[in-house]
Design an enzyme around this catalytic site. Sequence first.
Site, mmCIF file in Angstrom:
data_model
loop_
_atom_site.group_PDB
_atom_site.id
_atom_site.type_symbol
_atom_site.label_atom_id
_atom_site.label_comp_id
_atom_site.label_asym_id
_atom_site.label_seq_id
_atom_site.Cartn_x
_atom_site.Cartn_y
_atom_site.Cartn_z
ATOM 1 N N GLU A 44 0.867 21.458 -17.059
ATOM 2 C CA GLU A 44 0.478 22.982 -16.388
ATOM 3 C C GLU A 44 1.807 23.239 -15.260
ATOM 4 O OE1 GLU A 44 -3.350 25.239 -14.928
ATOM 5 O OE2 GLU A 44 -3.232 22.916 -15.025
ATOM 6 N N LYS A 113 -4.322 31.020 -19.805
ATOM 7 C CA LYS A 113 -5.358 30.351 -19.573
ATOM 8 C C LYS A 113 -6.426 30.991 -19.523
ATOM 9 C CE LYS A 113 -6.557 26.510 -16.257
ATOM 10 N NZ LYS A 113 -6.070 25.755 -15.067
ATOM 11 N N CYS A 174 -5.680 22.595 -19.178
ATOM 12 C CA CYS A 174 -6.464 21.956 -17.967
ATOM 13 C C CYS A 174 -8.103 21.964 -17.959
ATOM 14 C CB CYS A 174 -5.942 22.204 -16.560
ATOM 15 S SG CYS A 174 -6.066 20.979 -15.044
ATOM 16 N N PRO A 354 2.078 4.219 14.789
ATOM 17 C CA PRO A 354 1.388 3.270 16.239
ATOM 18 C C PRO A 354 0.440 2.097 15.625
ATOM 19 C CG PRO A 354 1.258 5.679 16.557
ATOM 20 C CD PRO A 354 1.905 5.574 15.040
ATOM 21 N N SER A 356 -2.120 -0.674 15.965
ATOM 22 C CA SER A 356 -3.012 -0.981 16.924
ATOM 23 C C SER A 356 -3.476 -2.424 16.718
ATOM 24 C CB SER A 356 -4.138 -0.056 17.255
ATOM 25 O OG SER A 356 -5.052 -0.184 15.866
ATOM 26 N N ALA A 359 -8.254 -1.834 11.830
ATOM 27 C CA ALA A 359 -8.503 -1.761 10.489
ATOM 28 C C ALA A 359 -7.546 -0.311 9.764
ATOM 29 C CB ALA A 359 -9.557 -1.880 9.908
ATOM 30 N N SER A 361 -4.896 1.397 11.176
ATOM 31 C CA SER A 361 -3.617 1.454 11.202
ATOM 32 C C SER A 361 -2.842 0.509 10.567
ATOM 33 C CB SER A 361 -3.107 1.341 12.585
ATOM 34 O OG SER A 361 -3.476 0.261 13.334
#
Length: 731
Positions: A44, A113, A174, A354, A356, A359, A361
């Site tokens: 599409e 469409k 679609c 960053p 740490s 879980a 990061s």
Amino acid sequence: MRLLKVATCNLNQWAMDFDCNLKQIKESIAMAKQAGAAIRLGPELEVTGYGCEDHFLELDTVSHAWECLKDILLGDWTDGILCSIGMPVIKGSERYNCQVLCFNRKIIMIRPKMWLANDGNYRELRWFTAWKQKDQLVDFQLPVEISEHISQKSAPFGYGFIQFLDTAVAAEVCEELFSPVPPHADLALNGVEVFMNASGSHHQLRKLDLRLRAIIGATHTRGGVYMYSNLQGCDGSRLYYDGCSCIVVNEDVVAQGSQFSLKDIEIVVAQVDLDAVASLRGSISSFQEQASRKTIVPSVAVPYKLSESFNLKTCPSSPLEIKYHCPEEEIAFGPSCWLWDYLRRSGASGFLLPLSGGADSSSVAAIVGCMCQLVIKEIANGDEKVKADAIRIGNYTDGQFPIDSREFAKRIFYTVFMGSENSSEATKSRAKVLADEIGSWHLDVSIDGVVSALLSLFQTLTGKRPRYKVDGGSNIENLGLQNIQARIRMVLAFMLASLLPWVHNKPGFYLVLGSSNVDEALRGYLTKYDCSSADINPIGSISKQDLRSFLRWAATHLGYSSLADIEAAPPTAELEPIRANYSQLDEVDMGMTYEELSVYGRLRKIFRCGPVSMFKNLCYRWGARLTPLEVADKVKHFFKYYSINRHKMTVLTPSYHAESYSPEDNRFDLRQFLYNARWPYQFRKIDELVQELDGNKVAIEEDHEKLGAISHGGGGMGVAAAGSGNPNVGI
């Protein structure tokens, strides 16, 4: 047999990059022709890219699309092959989302469409008009600059199909596949055997099965060859279009493309037997009866034969086992491919995260590591485009190119542990071990000096120095001290991302990656303008529960074994001092578990529940372990903090869209950000329901006591049975 070879494709288009898009359309047509296909279906709005958004309102966008189509028609691209090409078209005063069907350098038909996608992330009614005339094809005057070059003044426009000498072919765009009365139903009754669905469908966790069931269902009771083409990749926004183009014949998937890939172009080809479609339809009595009284759909006749007769050189494609990824694989591969597209198209030289040791990061770090592995795999498979991008981004010289994912990560990925006096040695160690496993350039930085300087400045200005709660400070002081640390980390991350490439004599800049998850965003459990504020966030729409499952999977399947220890550790922000009798924990701080947050999020967004409806639903779900009053307290607590913190969603870092209950404020979850956080009317209604339910419970318990006494006195089997029911019945 009428044997027909058809080709559909995954294309990684880029919104508004007409050169790139045109080049890839041409390459896909060439690949389809080389495979011997008689039909080529593209996704599409492939000419412009699906994600142009308000650029669709610009006349330039439509004009450029016509110029690209002219380029295709002036060459030999459409010679001997029916090509369905997606682009915007203006007819009169209306703008339509169209599939332009081209054959032998002519426009055979333009199919607008009819049912537009206008929910979730989709806003097609903002830019397009739905075509509403189903009973006729109208004559469309082609733009002068087009008609002069292709010697064609007009083309049929509207809802209809193309009747070739040996078969009938039609487009379905679609969303129309998923509508209550899809066009393919009437088209099949009119004899259409080949359906071409051009799609712009984005990834969402656990969504592929719904899509494939709809495609397969389209040929369930009516037969047919259903071709499905989709975009694949990041075309400039939060969405990742997840490909999986496929070909289905009479309910059987005979060809399926990849769902996640770094390839820009992927062709999916199948040889189909059209007589198998005719045979199935002839065997279904109800189909025959309905076809005899069908609504006539207009058509365009093309005196050309697409299929071949029976021969031993070609054989119909056999059914395949459908390939599905587990949710953990979806989290690994979807955001990885999205990050690669963003990196190579943004002009950046890498990422900075960053890290740490927690879980969230760590999940982001693992996803970047997975991206590096995918890049190396594609280079090994001979993908020259991926190789060229990797050489440019990794700043390789003298003919060198990446052959090892850890070495590649060292060039493009910085991780930084920004510790403070409140950080533990455990998280510091976990961050270092994971960085070594992935191969990132890892830094260990203490922010205590900057924090102390700011506190001294504050003390100079006000004469006061705030203290943590565990040291006797107030809640306001405690929160302020945590926010200082969080915001310093954001400032430091952006400074490092802009200057570290200069330090190491590398060109360009690094993109800062965020790592807040969807549940924390929903609850507002993040500091505004802390490390959640970044350039992009690959996990911002993924739940904590799914991320923990991903970490367990990635520890084994990606080879980052330290993730198992990270997943097992209790989530903590480490923004308060650690004491012998106190350790900060996320779920304690929030006053709710991550599991509960997922439940609240799904009820709020997917099931459209306000406070009262959520309370009623949770009374059923949690009634066996919680009283109505306890459920009420939990619902009130959630809505209080959700509404207090909703303003944070207005500055939420652009995140990969993956979850159906995302609170993302930009386009997916549109709500106010200034609330009456007391919800007086709604909470009063909940209180009334609690009183009513508690009153009923007391009455039920009294009845049970009376019935129990009667049954002990010989009241009969029926009464005894009635008295032995669940005391929570009716709650």
